[in-house]
Design a protein around this motif. Sequence first.
Motif, PDB file in Angstrom:
ATOM      1  N   UNK A 144      35.942  80.684 110.058  1.00 60.89           N
ATOM      2  CA  UNK A 144      36.731  80.283 111.219  1.00 60.89           C
ATOM      3  C   UNK A 144      36.228  80.832 112.537  1.00 60.89           C
ATOM      4  N   UNK A 145      35.071  81.495 112.535  1.00 60.98           N
ATOM      5  CA  UNK A 145      34.593  82.117 113.775  1.00 60.98           C
ATOM      6  C   UNK A 145      34.226  81.083 114.834  1.00 60.98           C
ATOM      7  N   UNK A 146      33.619  79.970 114.420  1.00 62.57           N
ATOM      8  CA  UNK A 146      33.253  78.935 115.389  1.00 62.57           C
ATOM      9  C   UNK A 146      34.464  78.168 115.896  1.00 62.57           C
ATOM     10  N   UNK A 147      35.515  78.108 115.080  1.00 56.86           N
ATOM     11  CA  UNK A 147      36.736  77.391 115.494  1.00 56.86           C
ATOM     12  C   UNK A 147      37.272  77.987 116.783  1.00 56.86           C
ATOM     13  N   UNK A 148      37.242  79.305 116.882  1.00 58.75           N
ATOM     14  CA  UNK A 148      37.733  79.964 118.092  1.00 58.75           C
ATOM     15  C   UNK A 148      36.834  79.654 119.284  1.00 58.75           C
ATOM     16  N   UNK A 149      35.536  79.907 119.157  1.00 58.36           N
ATOM     17  CA  UNK A 149      34.653  79.842 120.320  1.00 58.36           C
ATOM     18  C   UNK A 149      34.304  78.421 120.736  1.00 58.36           C
ATOM     19  N   UNK A 150      34.415  77.449 119.847  1.00 61.08           N
ATOM     20  CA  UNK A 150      34.142  76.075 120.249  1.00 61.08           C
ATOM     21  C   UNK A 150      35.172  75.558 121.236  1.00 61.08           C
ATOM     22  N   UNK A 263      18.533  95.086 122.432  1.00 61.01           N
ATOM     23  CA  UNK A 263      19.425  93.961 122.178  1.00 61.01           C
ATOM     24  C   UNK A 263      20.656  94.408 121.409  1.00 61.01           C
ATOM     25  N   UNK A 264      20.468  95.232 120.377  1.00 65.50           N
ATOM     26  CA  UNK A 264      21.591  95.697 119.562  1.00 65.50           C
ATOM     27  C   UNK A 264      22.632  96.424 120.407  1.00 65.50           C
ATOM     28  N   UNK A 265      22.156  97.169 121.390  1.00 67.19           N
ATOM     29  CA  UNK A 265      23.087  97.928 122.229  1.00 67.19           C
ATOM     30  C   UNK A 265      23.898  97.030 123.141  1.00 67.19           C
ATOM     31  N   UNK A 266      23.498  95.753 123.276  1.00 69.04           N
ATOM     32  CA  UNK A 266      24.216  94.824 124.141  1.00 69.04           C
ATOM     33  C   UNK A 266      25.335  94.087 123.424  1.00 69.04           C
ATOM     34  N   UNK A 267      25.425  94.225 122.105  1.00 68.40           N
ATOM     35  CA  UNK A 267      26.326  93.382 121.325  1.00 68.40           C
ATOM     36  C   UNK A 267      27.655  94.069 121.033  1.00 68.40           C
ATOM     37  N   UNK A 268      28.722  93.312 121.138  1.00 73.46           N
ATOM     38  CA  UNK A 268      30.010  93.749 120.590  1.00 73.46           C
ATOM     39  C   UNK A 268      30.361  92.775 119.479  1.00 73.46           C
ATOM     40  N   UNK A 269      30.371  93.303 118.253  1.00 75.42           N
ATOM     41  CA  UNK A 269      30.427  92.454 117.062  1.00 75.42           C
ATOM     42  C   UNK A 269      31.802  92.525 116.407  1.00 75.42           C
ATOM     43  N   UNK A 270      32.317  91.360 116.038  1.00 74.48           N
ATOM     44  CA  UNK A 270      33.525  91.236 115.216  1.00 74.48           C
ATOM     45  C   UNK A 270      33.118  90.580 113.908  1.00 74.48           C
ATOM     46  N   UNK A 271      33.383  91.264 112.785  1.00 74.12           N
ATOM     47  CA  UNK A 271      32.950  90.782 111.481  1.00 74.12           C
ATOM     48  C   UNK A 271      34.029  89.933 110.806  1.00 74.12           C
ATOM     49  N   UNK A 272      33.606  88.793 110.277  1.00 73.09           N
ATOM     50  CA  UNK A 272      34.472  87.880 109.542  1.00 73.09           C
ATOM     51  C   UNK A 272      33.925  87.796 108.109  1.00 73.09           C
ATOM     52  N   UNK A 273      34.664  88.347 107.148  1.00 70.56           N
ATOM     53  CA  UNK A 273      34.181  88.418 105.773  1.00 70.56           C
ATOM     54  C   UNK A 273      34.832  87.388 104.847  1.00 70.56           C
ATOM     55  N   UNK A 274      35.973  86.855 105.235  1.00 68.89           N
ATOM     56  CA  UNK A 274      36.770  86.036 104.319  1.00 68.89           C
ATOM     57  C   UNK A 274      36.799  84.578 104.741  1.00 68.89           C
ATOM     58  N   UNK A 275      36.444  83.706 103.831  1.00 68.00           N
ATOM     59  CA  UNK A 275      36.486  82.270 104.082  1.00 68.00           C
ATOM     60  C   UNK A 275      37.929  81.795 104.051  1.00 68.00           C
ATOM     61  N   UNK A 276      38.279  80.899 104.949  1.00 69.60           N
ATOM     62  CA  UNK A 276      39.636  80.359 104.983  1.00 69.60           C
ATOM     63  C   UNK A 276      39.632  78.938 104.428  1.00 69.60           C
ATOM     64  N   UNK A 277      40.812  78.506 103.971  1.00 69.41           N
ATOM     65  CA  UNK A 277      40.928  77.159 103.415  1.00 69.41           C
ATOM     66  C   UNK A 277      40.651  76.115 104.489  1.00 69.41           C
ATOM     67  N   UNK A 278      39.932  75.091 104.105  1.00 69.54           N
ATOM     68  CA  UNK A 278      39.630  74.020 105.039  1.00 69.54           C
ATOM     69  C   UNK A 278      40.904  73.280 105.391  1.00 69.54           C
ATOM     70  N   UNK A 279      41.176  73.075 106.689  1.00 73.46           N
ATOM     71  CA  UNK A 279      42.408  72.377 107.082  1.00 73.46           C
ATOM     72  C   UNK A 279      42.462  70.973 106.489  1.00 73.46           C
ATOM     73  N   UNK A 280      43.671  70.499 106.228  1.00 73.38           N
ATOM     74  CA  UNK A 280      43.851  69.164 105.656  1.00 73.38           C
ATOM     75  C   UNK A 280      43.340  68.086 106.597  1.00 73.38           C
ATOM     76  N   UNK A 281      43.461  68.320 107.883  1.00 75.70           N
ATOM     77  CA  UNK A 281      42.951  67.368 108.862  1.00 75.70           C
ATOM     78  C   UNK A 281      42.351  68.115 110.047  1.00 75.70           C
ATOM     79  N   UNK A 282      41.428  67.441 110.715  1.00 72.28           N
ATOM     80  CA  UNK A 282      40.736  68.076 111.836  1.00 72.28           C
ATOM     81  C   UNK A 282      41.701  68.322 112.986  1.00 72.28           C
ATOM     82  N   UNK A 283      41.636  69.518 113.545  1.00 73.67           N
ATOM     83  CA  UNK A 283      42.433  69.859 114.718  1.00 73.67           C
ATOM     84  C   UNK A 283      41.496  69.974 115.912  1.00 73.67           C
ATOM     85  N   UNK A 284      41.737  69.241 116.985  1.00 75.34           N
ATOM     86  CA  UNK A 284      40.848  69.330 118.153  1.00 75.34           C
ATOM     87  C   UNK A 284      40.836  70.733 118.728  1.00 75.34           C
TER      88      UNK A 284
END
Length: 314
Positions: A144-150, A263-284
């Motif tokens: 779900x990481x791209x869902x937020x930033x898209x 480059x590493x010192x420039x990053x603030x990283x949030x880790x996503x380890x768990x896959x979420x269920x695919x939504x029943x329908x696409x949400x814009x």
Amino acid sequence: EAPCITELDVWPIVVRHNMRNTADDETAYLQLKAWVKQHGTARMQKFLFKIRSRLPALIDDIWEWEQVEQSLPFAQMSRMDALGAASQAGCSCGGQWADNVKKSFDANNINVEALCSDILAALQQGRGATTPVIVLAGVRGGEGKSVLLKALLAVFGVSHVFLTPEQPNFALLGLPGKKVIFLDEWRFNNAIISFQAQMQLFDGSHMTVSRPQNVQGRTGHLTYAGTAPIFATTKIADLNALAKLAQDDPKTGQPICAEASMMMRRLRVYNFHTKIAKPAQFAPYCACCFAKLVLSRGVAADHGLWEAQTTFFL
């Protein structure tokens, strides 16, 4: 003798008959050809045939001119003004996008206040020496990481967002003038953009943007000094590979790759380890819900210093 036909004579034809390209239909140039064959003069047909390779771009230019009064105010908005406008624009997802993002946050134990504060600070301050690159890193995808930033695309519009380049030649050519940078599924290697250029991009430095020189009237390259903040998604494995390059070489005591270390010192990283269920329908991707989330949960804070994440992430 009749005056020569020019592009200006094509403008009213395109607008009157609503010939325009969309993401799903780029046949406007064919519509124009068909109309001119049936209704155009021989002189108009001759002119359009002569510039036939430029018709798609010409039609896009015509609509940019036609709608400039509507598009200019938003183009001149600051990032925070655009975020505020999005929060007032009304929800486009019926709450579905926000629900999907919440499920992702909950499943991955994301500190929502911290992430929203980082996003808010990046949008306020822009790319610079005191602004980290916001990175959402996943294990294998589907977290779900791209869902937020898209949703950045919905807030600022595709034309105002610099997206992940696919080819190394002139990779940053489209960057000048963009409001934000979104590197989706970025590998953090040097296959597309060199480590040196990434380092300059990430730390807010002025940098050279190469451009083709075989264009009439164009000489030299561009200097990018813009402040578009950088957001990225990636795989944790790619960050691990970068972290290895950033480690000190036992023989020299210096980083194996100095650029990777910086480059590493420039990053603030949030880790996503768990896959979420695919939504029943696409949400814009909802500009309104994204803006309200960031503005309500984020805190405008001094992010001049942050803990550099230079260790392995797994």
